[in-house]
Design a protein around this motif. Structure first.
Motif, PDB file in Angstrom:
ATOM      1  N   ARG A  31       0.821  -1.217   0.000  1.00  0.00           N
ATOM      2  CA  ARG A  31       0.000   0.000   0.000  1.00  0.00           C
ATOM      3  C   ARG A  31       0.850   1.260   0.000  1.00  0.00           C
ATOM      4  O   ARG A  31       0.387   2.321  -0.407  1.00  0.00           O
ATOM      5  N   ARG A  32       2.107   1.148   0.449  1.00  0.00           N
ATOM      6  CA  ARG A  32       2.960   2.325   0.579  1.00  0.00           C
ATOM      7  C   ARG A  32       4.144   2.251  -0.386  1.00  0.00           C
ATOM      8  O   ARG A  32       4.833   1.240  -0.460  1.00  0.00           O
ATOM      9  N   GLU A  33       4.373   3.356  -1.068  1.00  0.00           N
ATOM     10  CA  GLU A  33       5.513   3.447  -1.981  1.00  0.00           C
ATOM     11  C   GLU A  33       6.831   3.262  -1.220  1.00  0.00           C
ATOM     12  O   GLU A  33       7.769   2.636  -1.720  1.00  0.00           O
ATOM     13  N   SER A  34       6.882   3.791  -0.003  1.00  0.00           N
ATOM     14  CA  SER A  34       8.109   3.688   0.786  1.00  0.00           C
ATOM     15  C   SER A  34       8.450   2.236   1.095  1.00  0.00           C
ATOM     16  O   SER A  34       9.623   1.837   1.097  1.00  0.00           O
ATOM     17  N   THR A  35       7.417   1.420   1.364  1.00  0.00           N
ATOM     18  CA  THR A  35       7.647  -0.004   1.619  1.00  0.00           C
ATOM     19  C   THR A  35       8.154  -0.701   0.367  1.00  0.00           C
ATOM     20  O   THR A  35       9.047  -1.556   0.434  1.00  0.00           O
ATOM     21  N   CYS A  36       7.602  -0.342  -0.779  1.00  0.00           N
ATOM     22  CA  CYS A  36       8.067  -0.911  -2.053  1.00  0.00           C
ATOM     23  C   CYS A  36       9.548  -0.626  -2.254  1.00  0.00           C
ATOM     24  O   CYS A  36      10.325  -1.520  -2.616  1.00  0.00           O
ATOM     25  N   ASN A  37       9.940   0.610  -2.005  1.00  0.00           N
ATOM     26  CA  ASN A  37      11.344   0.990  -2.181  1.00  0.00           C
ATOM     27  C   ASN A  37      12.252   0.238  -1.217  1.00  0.00           C
ATOM     28  O   ASN A  37      13.349  -0.201  -1.585  1.00  0.00           O
ATOM     29  N   LYS A  38      11.798   0.088   0.035  1.00  0.00           N
ATOM     30  CA  LYS A  38      12.592  -0.635   1.022  1.00  0.00           C
ATOM     31  C   LYS A  38      12.748  -2.103   0.624  1.00  0.00           C
ATOM     32  O   LYS A  38      13.825  -2.694   0.773  1.00  0.00           O
ATOM     33  N   ALA A  39      11.653  -2.701   0.133  1.00  0.00           N
ATOM     34  CA  ALA A  39      11.684  -4.116  -0.236  1.00  0.00           C
ATOM     35  C   ALA A  39      12.678  -4.367  -1.364  1.00  0.00           C
ATOM     36  O   ALA A  39      13.400  -5.372  -1.365  1.00  0.00           O
ATOM     37  N   ILE A  40      12.746  -3.453  -2.310  1.00  0.00           N
ATOM     38  CA  ILE A  40      13.716  -3.583  -3.402  1.00  0.00           C
ATOM     39  C   ILE A  40      15.133  -3.408  -2.869  1.00  0.00           C
ATOM     40  O   ILE A  40      16.049  -4.176  -3.184  1.00  0.00           O
ATOM     41  N   ALA A  41      15.315  -2.389  -2.029  1.00  0.00           N
ATOM     42  CA  ALA A  41      16.646  -2.100  -1.483  1.00  0.00           C
ATOM     43  C   ALA A  41      17.166  -3.234  -0.607  1.00  0.00           C
ATOM     44  O   ALA A  41      18.359  -3.563  -0.640  1.00  0.00           O
ATOM     45  N   LEU A  42      16.269  -3.857   0.176  1.00  0.00           N
ATOM     46  CA  LEU A  42      16.668  -4.936   1.079  1.00  0.00           C
ATOM     47  C   LEU A  42      16.862  -6.263   0.353  1.00  0.00           C
ATOM     48  O   LEU A  42      17.494  -7.174   0.877  1.00  0.00           O
ATOM     49  N   GLY A  43      16.291  -6.365  -0.845  1.00  0.00           N
ATOM     50  CA  GLY A  43      16.421  -7.598  -1.611  1.00  0.00           C
ATOM     51  C   GLY A  43      15.293  -8.585  -1.401  1.00  0.00           C
ATOM     52  O   GLY A  43      15.429  -9.763  -1.738  1.00  0.00           O
ATOM     53  N   ASN A  44      14.156  -8.106  -0.869  1.00  0.00           N
ATOM     54  CA  ASN A  44      13.005  -9.004  -0.679  1.00  0.00           C
ATOM     55  C   ASN A  44      12.330  -9.326  -2.011  1.00  0.00           C
ATOM     56  O   ASN A  44      11.739 -10.399  -2.161  1.00  0.00           O
ATOM     57  N   VAL A  45      12.363  -8.378  -2.947  1.00  0.00           N
ATOM     58  CA  VAL A  45      11.664  -8.543  -4.222  1.00  0.00           C
ATOM     59  C   VAL A  45      12.536  -8.022  -5.360  1.00  0.00           C
ATOM     60  O   VAL A  45      13.477  -7.252  -5.147  1.00  0.00           O
ATOM     61  N   ASP A  46      12.209  -8.449  -6.572  1.00  0.00           N
ATOM     62  CA  ASP A  46      12.891  -7.920  -7.764  1.00  0.00           C
ATOM     63  C   ASP A  46      12.257  -6.614  -8.212  1.00  0.00           C
ATOM     64  O   ASP A  46      12.961  -5.676  -8.608  1.00  0.00           O
ATOM     65  N   GLU A  47      10.925  -6.582  -8.163  1.00  0.00           N
ATOM     66  CA  GLU A  47      10.188  -5.383  -8.543  1.00  0.00           C
ATOM     67  C   GLU A  47       9.060  -5.174  -7.537  1.00  0.00           C
ATOM     68  O   GLU A  47       8.558  -6.139  -6.955  1.00  0.00           O
ATOM     69  N   ALA A  48       8.661  -3.919  -7.345  1.00  0.00           N
ATOM     70  CA  ALA A  48       7.578  -3.636  -6.397  1.00  0.00           C
ATOM     71  C   ALA A  48       6.791  -2.427  -6.858  1.00  0.00           C
ATOM     72  O   ALA A  48       7.317  -1.535  -7.538  1.00  0.00           O
ATOM     73  N   SER A  49       5.504  -2.402  -6.474  1.00  0.00           N
ATOM     74  CA  SER A  49       4.626  -1.313  -6.878  1.00  0.00           C
ATOM     75  C   SER A  49       3.441  -1.241  -5.926  1.00  0.00           C
ATOM     76  O   SER A  49       3.145  -2.212  -5.217  1.00  0.00           O
TER      77      SER A  49
END
Length: 279
Positions: A31-49
């Protein structure tokens, strides 16, 4: 395999870590753009939106949102998926979720990984969270065998122990070992802070050690999760609470009557029974 995760918290983020390490391409939605960015940076996901359209190419989607959002998210998601995409969830209550989603999506199978920590959010995600932990799957008689096989293969790759049962059986079982302990632990904390003598209360807080820490841990956890347990597993939880109250009344009676022999016998039975649950 292309795998989607809706909800990038502790469970969703941990799933992302393990699935990516196995070579799957993981798409995350939050739901949050900030979480998407963190998930990519941490390596949880390849892409997020924040947009569910990101999951259009996925073959499997895990819904890892709070319980109240699972059905609404699936209703929005299915407009973007291929009819062959397998959808599963990780909610701690199964009957209402399975009943609501099964008519909407043929390739749906309910799931519940019995893993987690007291922390929440994408920062709490950890690798190998599901190793040697129970993972319950609740397929219906109409669930396609392919959907069951796909989710089972992924769950086994996580190192989890798979259990199959009916959604209603799951909800009764977790009311005893998960939802009831939260409410009992909540009541314990509430009882302790009801002490009216501030000096005694302060002393109790200073003296509290491992016994209180162990028995109060789940009651001091995420309030939203506790409410969701009560709301969506209401009947099974009420039944468990009523039986717990009956056992508590029995203990009160034995102590009032100073019936130490029967009390000791009860405690001995509990001592013998506990390893069946935790060892």
């Amino acid at each position: 395999m292309k795998i989607g995760i809706v909800g990038l918290g502790l469970i969703g983020g941990s799933l992302g870590f393990d699935l990516r390490s196995q070579g799957h391409k993981v798409f995350g939605v939050s739901r949050r753009e900030s979480t998407c960015n963190k998930a990519i940076a941490l390596g949880n996901v390849d892409e997020a939106s924040v947009n569910l359209r990101l999951l259009a190419p996925t073959e499997v989607v895990f819904i890892c949102t709070p319980i109240s959002l699972i059905v609404p998210q699936v209703k929005q998601l299915i407009d973007h998926l291929s009819p062959a995409t397998v959808v599963t969830d990780v909610g701690s209550v199964k009957a209402p979720i399975v009943e609501a989603i099964s008519p909407l999506w043929d390739h749906f199978i309910g799931g519940h990984p019995m893993a987690g920590t007291a922390d929440s959010g994408i920062e709490a995600a950890q690798r190998h969270l599901f190793v040697d932990r129970p993972y319950v799957l609740t397929p219906m008689t109409t669930t396609p065998t392919r959907a069951i096989a796909v989710v089972e293969e992924i769950v086994r790759s996580l190192g989890s122990k798979i259990y199959y049962c009916q959604p209603e059986q799951h909800d009764r079982a977790v009311s005893w070992i998960s939802h009831l302990p939260v409410m009992v632990s909540t009541a314990l904390i509430a009882a302790c802070i009801s002490e009216t003598d501030p000096e005694v209360l302060q002393l109790a807080q200073n003296l509290a050690s491992s016994g209180f820490r162990d028995t109060s841990r789940v009651g001091g956890g995420n309030p939203e999760l506790g409410v969701m347990m009560a709301r969506y597993n209401r009947q099974a939880l009420l039944s468990s609470l009523q039986q717990y109250r009956h056992n508590l009344d029995e203990l009160i009676h034995l102590i009032e009557q100073e019936d130490w022999q029967i009390l000791e016998e009860k405690l001995q039975l509990n001592q013998q029974a506990r390893p069946n649950f935790v060892e």
